[in-house]
Design a protein around this motif. Structure first.
Motif, PDB file in Angstrom:
ATOM      1  N   GLN A 130      -7.281  24.967   5.090  1.00 34.58           N
ATOM      2  CA  GLN A 130      -7.047  23.854   5.997  1.00 34.58           C
ATOM      3  C   GLN A 130      -7.058  22.526   5.247  1.00 34.58           C
ATOM      4  O   GLN A 130      -6.250  21.632   5.524  1.00 34.58           O
ATOM      5  CB  GLN A 130      -8.092  23.844   7.111  1.00 34.58           C
ATOM      6  CG  GLN A 130      -7.806  22.810   8.191  1.00 34.58           C
ATOM      7  CD  GLN A 130      -8.664  23.005   9.420  1.00 34.58           C
ATOM      8  OE1 GLN A 130      -9.591  23.799   9.416  1.00 34.58           O
ATOM      9  NE2 GLN A 130      -8.364  22.280  10.478  1.00 34.58           N
TER      10      GLN A 130
ATOM     11  N   ARG B 214       4.904  21.615  12.022  1.00 35.88           N
ATOM     12  CA  ARG B 214       5.149  21.190  10.644  1.00 35.88           C
ATOM     13  C   ARG B 214       4.626  19.781  10.394  1.00 35.88           C
ATOM     14  O   ARG B 214       4.275  19.434   9.254  1.00 35.88           O
ATOM     15  CB  ARG B 214       6.647  21.272  10.316  1.00 35.88           C
ATOM     16  CG  ARG B 214       7.184  22.698  10.271  1.00 35.88           C
ATOM     17  CD  ARG B 214       8.610  22.738   9.739  1.00 35.88           C
ATOM     18  NE  ARG B 214       9.183  24.086   9.839  1.00 35.88           N
ATOM     19  CZ  ARG B 214       8.952  25.071   8.995  1.00 35.88           C
ATOM     20  NH1 ARG B 214       8.142  24.876   7.954  1.00 35.88           N
ATOM     21  NH2 ARG B 214       9.517  26.254   9.167  1.00 35.88           N
TER      22      ARG B 214
ATOM     23  N   LEU C 283      -2.531  28.514   2.527  1.00 34.83           N
ATOM     24  CA  LEU C 283      -3.263  27.317   2.158  1.00 34.83           C
ATOM     25  C   LEU C 283      -4.537  27.210   2.982  1.00 34.83           C
ATOM     26  O   LEU C 283      -4.567  27.601   4.151  1.00 34.83           O
ATOM     27  CB  LEU C 283      -2.408  26.073   2.409  1.00 34.83           C
ATOM     28  CG  LEU C 283      -1.110  25.924   1.617  1.00 34.83           C
ATOM     29  CD1 LEU C 283      -0.337  24.705   2.120  1.00 34.83           C
ATOM     30  CD2 LEU C 283      -1.401  25.771   0.132  1.00 34.83           C
TER      31      LEU C 283
ATOM     32  N   GLY D  65       1.890  18.679  11.691  1.00 40.10           N
ATOM     33  CA  GLY D  65       0.438  18.706  11.728  1.00 40.10           C
ATOM     34  C   GLY D  65      -0.180  18.256  13.034  1.00 40.10           C
ATOM     35  O   GLY D  65      -1.353  17.852  13.059  1.00 40.10           O
TER      36      GLY D  65
ATOM     37  N   GLU E 120      -6.220  22.046   2.069  1.00 36.99           N
ATOM     38  CA  GLU E 120      -4.986  21.956   1.277  1.00 36.99           C
ATOM     39  C   GLU E 120      -3.792  21.609   2.155  1.00 36.99           C
ATOM     40  O   GLU E 120      -2.941  20.803   1.761  1.00 36.99           O
ATOM     41  CB  GLU E 120      -4.744  23.285   0.555  1.00 36.99           C
ATOM     42  CG  GLU E 120      -5.718  23.569  -0.572  1.00 36.99           C
ATOM     43  CD  GLU E 120      -5.585  24.983  -1.106  1.00 36.99           C
ATOM     44  OE1 GLU E 120      -5.849  25.186  -2.305  1.00 36.99           O
ATOM     45  OE2 GLU E 120      -5.219  25.902  -0.324  1.00 36.99           O
ATOM     46  N   TRP E 121      -3.725  22.229   3.326  1.00 38.65           N
ATOM     47  CA  TRP E 121      -2.622  21.927   4.261  1.00 38.65           C
ATOM     48  C   TRP E 121      -2.676  20.479   4.708  1.00 38.65           C
ATOM     49  O   TRP E 121      -1.663  19.775   4.728  1.00 38.65           O
ATOM     50  CB  TRP E 121      -2.717  22.876   5.459  1.00 38.65           C
ATOM     51  CG  TRP E 121      -1.811  22.562   6.616  1.00 38.65           C
ATOM     52  CD1 TRP E 121      -2.182  22.248   7.881  1.00 38.65           C
ATOM     53  CD2 TRP E 121      -0.382  22.564   6.631  1.00 38.65           C
ATOM     54  NE1 TRP E 121      -1.088  22.042   8.687  1.00 38.65           N
ATOM     55  CE2 TRP E 121       0.033  22.229   7.946  1.00 38.65           C
ATOM     56  CE3 TRP E 121       0.588  22.805   5.664  1.00 38.65           C
ATOM     57  CZ2 TRP E 121       1.376  22.132   8.302  1.00 38.65           C
ATOM     58  CZ3 TRP E 121       1.938  22.709   6.027  1.00 38.65           C
ATOM     59  CH2 TRP E 121       2.310  22.382   7.322  1.00 38.65           C
ATOM     60  N   ASN E 122      -3.872  20.004   5.036  1.00 32.40           N
ATOM     61  CA  ASN E 122      -4.018  18.628   5.489  1.00 32.40           C
ATOM     62  C   ASN E 122      -3.649  17.639   4.388  1.00 32.40           C
ATOM     63  O   ASN E 122      -2.962  16.635   4.643  1.00 32.40           O
ATOM     64  CB  ASN E 122      -5.447  18.370   5.962  1.00 32.40           C
ATOM     65  CG  ASN E 122      -5.608  16.989   6.553  1.00 32.40           C
ATOM     66  OD1 ASN E 122      -5.009  16.658   7.570  1.00 32.40           O
ATOM     67  ND2 ASN E 122      -6.426  16.157   5.914  1.00 32.40           N
TER      68      ASN E 122
ATOM     69  N   SER F 160       1.470  27.087  10.071  1.00 30.89           N
ATOM     70  CA  SER F 160       0.101  26.560   9.967  1.00 30.89           C
ATOM     71  C   SER F 160      -0.809  27.316  10.922  1.00 30.89           C
ATOM     72  O   SER F 160      -0.601  27.270  12.134  1.00 30.89           O
ATOM     73  CB  SER F 160       0.060  25.068  10.323  1.00 30.89           C
ATOM     74  OG  SER F 160      -1.279  24.654  10.524  1.00 30.89           O
TER      75      SER F 160
END
Length: 219
Positions: A4, A46, A2, A48, A6-8, A91
């Protein structure tokens, strides 16, 4: 992988934007990367959390695999290096600072500098005492989350989160150790690690002592 963004956004969809911003700004040092520390680091990654300082001088051994966040092909590696490798699979956007050194009175001020929360995740009582006492002397206003009592197969319901003093939280049952004739099991150690990670997230989110421990406030 992903991006950054998309992950956020995936995290925001679960945690809400304000809370995710609180986690992303968080700076946490984890001292000890075994059954507690490796799992705390996993859970914070996980969630964040933006920055993790990982401290451990040990290398990975076969007896670690029953409860720690590592794999067989990593045996013999420094735990800090192996854990960073695993966390980046979750991540690649969490900032990781690795310290492959033993915590001492001399390096403690540097290792604890510039963080929002300190996590104690050692096995040895002497190492625990050094960190707890040193943290209270060098960083008295930085919350410390520690653990005691997670061995054996006693009820998980006996494990709790307690406030020992201002800025000091203790997780576990406070009594069961391997000297009691039983070992360390991933399931029970994992409960304690999850408690530590939860307290860290609560602190980053601005929760107060009563909210963290569930204790009622009396004037």
């Amino acid at each position: 992988m992903l991006s950054q963004k998309e992950w956020n956004e995936a995290l925001v969809s679960r945690h809400g934007r304000t809370r995710q911003q609180q986690f992303a700004r968080g700076r946490v040092v984890i001292c000890g990367l075994g059954g507690l520390g490796s799992r705390v680091a996993e859970l914070l990654t996980r969630a964040g959390v933006g920055y993790l300082r990982l401290v451990d001088f040990d290398k990975l051994e076969p007896t670690n695999l029953n409860r720690q966040f590592y794999f067989q092909d990593q045996l013999g590696k420094y735990k800090a290096d192996a854990l960073a490798q695993n966390l980046r699979q979750i991540s690649p956007y969490t900032e990781l600072e690795l310290h492959k050194e033993k915590v001492t009175e001399n390096n403690l001020p540097t290792l604890l500098k510039g963080v929002d929360v300190i996590v104690e995740a050692f096995d040895a009582p002497a190492a625990k005492a050094l960190l707890v006492n040193g943290a209270r002397e060098t960083s008295p206003s930085v919350p410390l989350v520690a653990a005691s009592g997670m061995a054996g197969l006693a009820s998980g319901n006996s494990m709790e989160i307690r406030s020992i003093s201002s800025f000091f939280y203790l997780c576990g049952d406070g009594k069961t150790g391997i000297e009691a004739g039983d070992g360390l099991y991933g399931a029970r150690v994992g409960i304690c690690a999850a408690q530590e990670a939860l307290v860290v997230l609560q602190l980053l989110a601005g929760k107060n002592k009563q909210e963290i421990t569930g204790e009622e406030h009396h004037d």
